[in-house]
Every structure is written in C-alpha cells, then in structure tokens.
Design a protein around this motif. Structure first.
Motif, PDB file in Angstrom:
ATOM      1  N   ALA A  24      19.933 -17.839  68.655  1.00  0.00           N
ATOM      2  CA  ALA A  24      18.982 -17.232  69.596  1.00  0.00           C
ATOM      3  C   ALA A  24      18.536 -15.848  69.135  1.00  0.00           C
ATOM      4  O   ALA A  24      17.395 -15.450  69.346  1.00  0.00           O
ATOM      5  N   GLY A  27      17.768 -16.556  64.628  1.00  0.00           N
ATOM      6  CA  GLY A  27      16.982 -17.721  64.247  1.00  0.00           C
ATOM      7  C   GLY A  27      17.870 -18.748  63.565  1.00  0.00           C
ATOM      8  O   GLY A  27      18.855 -18.404  62.900  1.00  0.00           O
ATOM      9  N   TYR A 107      17.498 -20.167  72.701  1.00  0.00           N
ATOM     10  CA  TYR A 107      17.156 -20.895  71.478  1.00  0.00           C
ATOM     11  C   TYR A 107      16.071 -21.935  71.749  1.00  0.00           C
ATOM     12  O   TYR A 107      15.083 -22.030  71.012  1.00  0.00           O
ATOM     13  N   HIS A 109      13.841 -21.982  73.976  1.00  0.00           N
ATOM     14  CA  HIS A 109      12.565 -21.401  74.390  1.00  0.00           C
ATOM     15  C   HIS A 109      11.813 -20.725  73.249  1.00  0.00           C
ATOM     16  O   HIS A 109      10.705 -20.234  73.455  1.00  0.00           O
ATOM     17  N   GLN A 110      12.396 -20.692  72.065  1.00  0.00           N
ATOM     18  CA  GLN A 110      11.663 -20.160  70.918  1.00  0.00           C
ATOM     19  C   GLN A 110      10.557 -21.136  70.538  1.00  0.00           C
ATOM     20  O   GLN A 110      10.750 -22.351  70.540  1.00  0.00           O
ATOM     21  N   GLU A 111       9.402 -20.601  70.211  1.00  0.00           N
ATOM     22  CA  GLU A 111       8.232 -21.443  69.930  1.00  0.00           C
ATOM     23  C   GLU A 111       8.495 -22.459  68.829  1.00  0.00           C
ATOM     24  O   GLU A 111       8.015 -23.595  68.882  1.00  0.00           O
TER      25      GLU A 111
END
Length: 203
Positions: A24, A27, A107, A109-111
């Motif tokens: 998170a 990366g 994690y 919700h990361q694009e």
C-alpha cells in the motif's frame, strides 16, 4: 539473538500484515520479498514456507478480509437484537474495515489495481448475497417487507450500495458519506418496505 517461535497462524498473519502495508505504501512491484521479511525480522525461507509468491500473499490477504466481513454479517443475521430492516441497514452502514484490513483496501484502491478491485467487489457481493436474502426472508415473515420480488430487490440494492459506498471508486468526503448512509434507510424503506398489498375487500 534467540529465534522467536510463533504460532503458525500468527506468523502467517504477521507476514500478510507487513506485506500489505508495504504494498500500500511502496507499491506491489517496488516491494520485494526481502523488504517483507526484513520488516518483521525473519528469513526468506520463512516467507516461502507460507507463501509461494507475492501474488499469493495478496490473494490470502483479500480472502482474510472478506472472511472477516462475512463473519461479521453472519453474526448480525443471527442476532435477535434487531428486526430485518435494521439488520439490512446495518449490513451496509457498519462495514468499517478493522486495522488489519486498512492496508488491504489501500492497496485495492490504487488505480493500478483496478481489475483486482473489481474482482474484490464482485466477490464481496456474491459472499453477502445469501445473508441479504436471509434478512429479506425474515423481513417478509415479520411483515415488514412488502415487495413482489424481494430477493431481486435486495440484490439490486446490494450491487448499488457496494459501488456507492466504495471509497476506491468515489472520492466522497466524510460529510458526503454520512449523508449517503443516512439516506440509505429511506432508500431501503422505499425499495423493500413500501405498502402492504391491498386486501380483496377494498378492491
């Protein structure tokens, strides 16, 4: 320094928590297995004893989060403290992640993880659906819900609310989220409660 022996489940959870925190913050691609084991002070062999890869860690963390969510909903369904309408409302509004799950959602919700996030939403909906149907059936038996196809109605509601309240999709602020949570009761009331069918005497 003496080696610390831990219960296998405790050690596995420790690896999961450390890995998801790093995924998170740094990366997924930028985090190595070495980073994970260094964070908790164990050898790489310990990581590979529990997991074959970083991908397996992510899958295990998501499964743990979903299992925790479903267990909470199961307890809600089995409780005698609330009626069906209150249970259904709480199923949506009480879904706050615990400390372990915050990094999992961070994690997801990361694009770059949008595909995995979509799979998570579908898995959550399919996991919750049987419990939602149980609540609706209870509501029909209690005489609270008056709708011709209650199971389809709650399925529609569940899919809509799952996206509506997902912070990885909509960037609502806390005030907007609270307004939506308060509006949910009225939406459920209109969708499922409605008015009882008229008796033949008044037709």
């Amino acid at each position: 320094m003496p080696r610390v022996t831990k219960d296998p489940q405790e050690r596995k959870d420790e690896i999961l928590n450390a890995a998801m925190e790093l995924f998170a913050s740094k990366g997924y691609e930028q985090t190595s297995v070495s980073d994970i084991v260094k964070k908790i002070g164990v050898a790489q062999g310990t990581f590979y004893y529990y997991f074959q890869s970083k991908e397996e860690v992510v899958n295990a963390a998501c499964e743990r989060t979903l299992a925790s969510r479903l267990e909470s909903v199961k307890n809600l369904v089995e409780s005698s403290q609330w009626n069906a309408l209150e249970k259904l409302t709480r199923m949506f509004t009480d879904a706050s992640p615990n400390e372990e799950d915050v990094d999992v959602f961070g994690y997801l919700h990361q694009e770059i993880n949008s595909t995995l996030h979509q799979k998570w939403i579908v898995a959550e909906i399919m996991g919750l659906l049987p419990y939602a149907r149980q609540i609706v059936q209870l509501g029909v038996e209690e005489g609270i819900f008056h709708v011709r196809q209650p199971e389809l109605a709650v399925e529609f509601l569940l899919v809509g609310a799952s996206f509506w309240f997902d912070k990885g999709i909509f960037d609502w602020n806390e005030q907007e989220y609270e307004a939506k949570r308060q509006a949910l009761t009225d939406i459920i009331d209109r969708l499922l409660v409605g008015s009882p069918p008229a008796s033949p005497d008044v037709l």
